[in-house]
Design an enzyme around this catalytic site. Structure first.
Site, PDB file in Angstrom:
ATOM      1  N   HIS A 289      -7.489 104.355  10.475  1.00 45.58           N
ATOM      2  CA  HIS A 289      -7.816 105.491   9.611  1.00 45.58           C
ATOM      3  C   HIS A 289      -7.521 105.159   8.152  1.00 45.58           C
ATOM      4  CE1 HIS A 289      -8.548 107.533  13.220  1.00 45.58           C
ATOM      5  NE2 HIS A 289      -8.150 108.753  12.884  1.00 45.58           N
ATOM      6  N   HIS A 348       1.362 106.896  12.607  1.00 48.27           N
ATOM      7  CA  HIS A 348       1.693 105.493  12.352  1.00 48.27           C
ATOM      8  C   HIS A 348       3.017 105.362  11.590  1.00 48.27           C
ATOM      9  CE1 HIS A 348      -2.124 103.856  13.831  1.00 48.27           C
ATOM     10  NE2 HIS A 348      -2.705 104.891  13.248  1.00 48.27           N
TER      11      HIS A 348
END
Length: 396
Positions: A289, A348
């Site tokens: 992303h 993340h």
């Protein structure tokens, strides 16, 4: 010529009555003569106290036949002549546009002029009024986005802003995690239907935008095809980088029995097999992303710089197409930046997001900052001040 009734011959003084009766026997009565006949008979009856000078209420055969035939028209004419014409506006008292009968409590209301309401104007114009209003709102959005995204300062400082927001979001996630929200759910609408196919959205909107704006400025199909090859380069970058990320996660990961990384399953050597057996694969998962949203946002801003030179006639269909694409690309860019911030705050770890953002920045700078300014390349968006290109005014 038709014969006159003996009763009428005996009363020669009734010329007012005899003349229309003769006319009615000779010629078919017209609309105006019908009302004249009935008015004459009414006057004679009122003067002599009855029909035909006989006893009150007695009528001759001709008068009986004529009166029965034209009684409805006579009643309508009498009602129409008895009512005085109403003034259009009040002479004194009340508000303008209010008729006297409405002020006096009469049964009849003032008649609204045709086309006074917005709905009637839109219906009479076949929907053009609504279309024109929608186009005005679209142009306002386009003007706002031009002033926000097309500036050179935005292209200069947006990469640094993305890096700073990624670092700040990552530190916030590690030190003081935010409470869960709708955007922290991976199945939210923006993530499922936009971010998961971010490159497809960017490709589909940039394709017509680059084609229309570049051909409008240059008028050369060959140069337009050359500029469209930037999308092929971007597709190659997207495919290569995502493949690299997948391979890194595969070679650095292992399959576990639970999300707490307990109980290694050595029999499953790939992420796909691990998930099929209900396991949890854990490896160094570079944030795709962060990479893709960075690259897409910077690419859109670079291509929108051509709007400095694009001038279109508002009556031309090209103006509507470019305006719509500018608004769509602007909204898409804000979605990419918003979801980049959500990734920094909710998903993340710091190192994975740093590598993902770094890949996105290198892909952008390697193309628009290093390769595209050279001769053998897809080239930068056309600018008249640097490329001295002929502008097509589309006056046709």
């Amino acid at each position: 010529m038709a014969e006159v009734s003996p009763r009428l011959q005996e009363r020669p003084n009734d010329a007012v009555t005899a003349a229309p009766i003769l006319q009615g026997y000779i010629y078919p009565p017209s609309a105006s003569s019908k009302y004249f006949f009935t008015s004459a008979f009414s006057q004679t009856r009122a003067r002599r106290g009855g029909w035909g000078g006989g006893r009150p209420g007695e009528r001759s055969g001709e008068e009986q036949e004529f009166g029965d035939r034209h009684a409805p028209e006579a009643a309508a004419a009498t009602r129409g002549s008895a009512r005085a014409p109403e003034p259009k506006h009040a002479s004194r008292g009340g508000t303008p546009g209010q008729c006297a009968c409405a002020r006096s409590g009469g049964a009849e209301a003032p008649v609204r002029a045709k086309g006074d309401t917005v709905a009637e104007r839109a219906r009479r114009g076949g929907g053009r009024w609504l279309t024109r209003s929608g186009m005005e709102h679209l142009e306002r959005c386009e003007w706002l986005l031009r002033g926000t995204l097309v500036r050179a300062a935005v292209r200069r400082y947006l990469p640094w802003a993305l890096v700073a927001s990624m670092l700040a979001g990552s530190l916030l996630k590690e030190l003081s995690p935010l409470p869960e929200s709708y955007l922290s759910n991976k199945r939210n609408v923006l993530n499922m239907y936009f971010v998961k196919v971010a490159w497809a959205w960017t490709f589909c909107l940039l394709l017509p935008f680059i084609a229309l704006t570049n051909y409008h400025l240059t008028g050369k199909a060959g140069l337009v095809l050359r500029r469209l090859s930037t999308l092929l380069v971007g597709t190659a970058i997207w495919y290569i980088c995502t493949s690299i990320f997948s391979n890194i996660e595969h070679y650095t990961g292992s399959c576990y029995q639970s999300p707490a990384l307990e109980g290694v399953r050595k029999e499953h050597q790939s992420k796909q097999q691990c998930h099929q057996e209900g396991g949890f694969w854990h490896g160094f998962d570079i944030s795709g992303h962060s990479f893709l949203l960075t690259f897409c946002a910077l690419m859109i801003v670079e291509e929108m710089s051509v709007l400095h030179e694009v001038k279109t006639d508002r009556s031309h269909c090209l103006h509507t197409a470019i305006t719509t694409l500018v608004v769509a690309l602007g909204i898409l860019t804000f979605i990419w930046v918003l979801m980049f911030l959500c990734t920094a705050v909710y998903f993340h770890n710091l190192s994975q997001k740093v590598f993902g953002t770094l890949f996105g920045l290198l892909s952008w700078y390697g193309t628009y900052g290093f390769w595209y300014p050279k001769a053998f390349s897809p080239g930068l968006p056309p600018q008249s001040c640097s490329l001295n290109l002929k502008q097509d005014s589309y006056k046709k």
